[in-house]
Design a protein around this motif. Structure first.
Motif, PDB file in Angstrom:
ATOM      1  N   ALA A 143       7.712 -13.957  39.500  1.00  0.00           N
ATOM      2  CA  ALA A 143       8.779 -14.950  39.629  1.00  0.00           C
ATOM      3  C   ALA A 143       9.024 -15.575  38.256  1.00  0.00           C
ATOM      4  CB  ALA A 143       8.378 -16.022  40.629  1.00  0.00           C
ATOM      5  N   VAL A 144      10.296 -15.752  37.897  1.00  0.00           N
ATOM      6  CA  VAL A 144      10.666 -16.302  36.602  1.00  0.00           C
ATOM      7  C   VAL A 144      11.678 -17.426  36.823  1.00  0.00           C
ATOM      8  CG1 VAL A 144      11.699 -15.782  34.358  1.00  0.00           C
ATOM      9  CG2 VAL A 144      10.331 -14.045  35.522  1.00  0.00           C
ATOM     10  N   MET A 145      11.432 -18.601  36.189  1.00  0.00           N
ATOM     11  CA  MET A 145      12.330 -19.732  36.321  1.00  0.00           C
ATOM     12  C   MET A 145      12.576 -20.338  34.936  1.00  0.00           C
ATOM     13  SD  MET A 145      11.821 -23.242  38.498  1.00  0.00           S
ATOM     14  CE  MET A 145      10.628 -23.987  37.388  1.00  0.00           C
ATOM     15  N   ARG A 146      13.838 -20.517  34.560  1.00  0.00           N
ATOM     16  CA  ARG A 146      14.174 -21.140  33.279  1.00  0.00           C
ATOM     17  C   ARG A 146      13.792 -22.619  33.317  1.00  0.00           C
ATOM     18  NH1 ARG A 146      20.218 -21.430  31.654  1.00  0.00           N
ATOM     19  NH2 ARG A 146      20.028 -23.511  32.464  1.00  0.00           N
ATOM     20  N   VAL A 147      13.160 -23.122  32.254  1.00  0.00           N
ATOM     21  CA  VAL A 147      12.660 -24.496  32.260  1.00  0.00           C
ATOM     22  C   VAL A 147      13.045 -25.274  31.006  1.00  0.00           C
ATOM     23  CG1 VAL A 147      10.736 -23.993  33.775  1.00  0.00           C
ATOM     24  CG2 VAL A 147      10.415 -23.817  31.308  1.00  0.00           C
TER      25      VAL A 147
END
Length: 133
Positions: free
Chosen positions: A114-118
């Motif tokens: 899972a990848v989430m921009r932060v």
């Protein structure tokens, strides 16, 4: 589902027309499938990935327990398997210099990624947001 025309050569799948299909693969008793969607002008929808990301992953296999799988980004470990069973881990990673997000996956089993921009979020806010995944 609209069938799509594809070719497969040396493990590379190339879409020849727009549409969706399901790819099936089998090696011995192990089978897998994945959905493939070919969209028009996909190269125009790509965006620069020079940003910070929260990445979480799970590796390992409760049944087979083969090897010591891992997921890394630019040499930094995100998650390492420690033998049999599933192991999850998470890390903040930085994609810079146009290199994008390239992950090194070692071992036979990656369960999920899972990848989430932060960008602009502090670490505590990132962890709070990640719990909603």
């Amino acid at each position: 589902m609209v069938d799509v025309a594809i070719t497969v050569a040396n493990g590379t799948v190339r879409g020849l027309s727009e549409g969706t299909t399901t790819l099936h693969a089998k090696v011995g008793a192990v089978e897998a499938q994945a959905t493939l969607e070919v969209i028009p002008r996909a190269h125009q929808e790509l965006v620069a990935l020079d940003r910070r990301y929260h990445v979480a992953a799970s590796v390992g296999d409760n049944t087979f327990g083969v090897g010591l799988p891992s997921v890394e980004h630019a040499g930094a470990g995100i998650v390492y398997g420690v033998g049999t069973g599933n192991t999850a881990g998470a890390s903040l990673v930085e994609a810079t210099g146009g290199e994008g997000l390239v992950f090194d996956v070692v071992g036979p089993i990656i369960n999920w990624l899972a990848v989430m921009r932060v960008d602009g979020m502090d670490f505590d806010a990132v962890l709070a947001a990640a719990k909603t995944w």
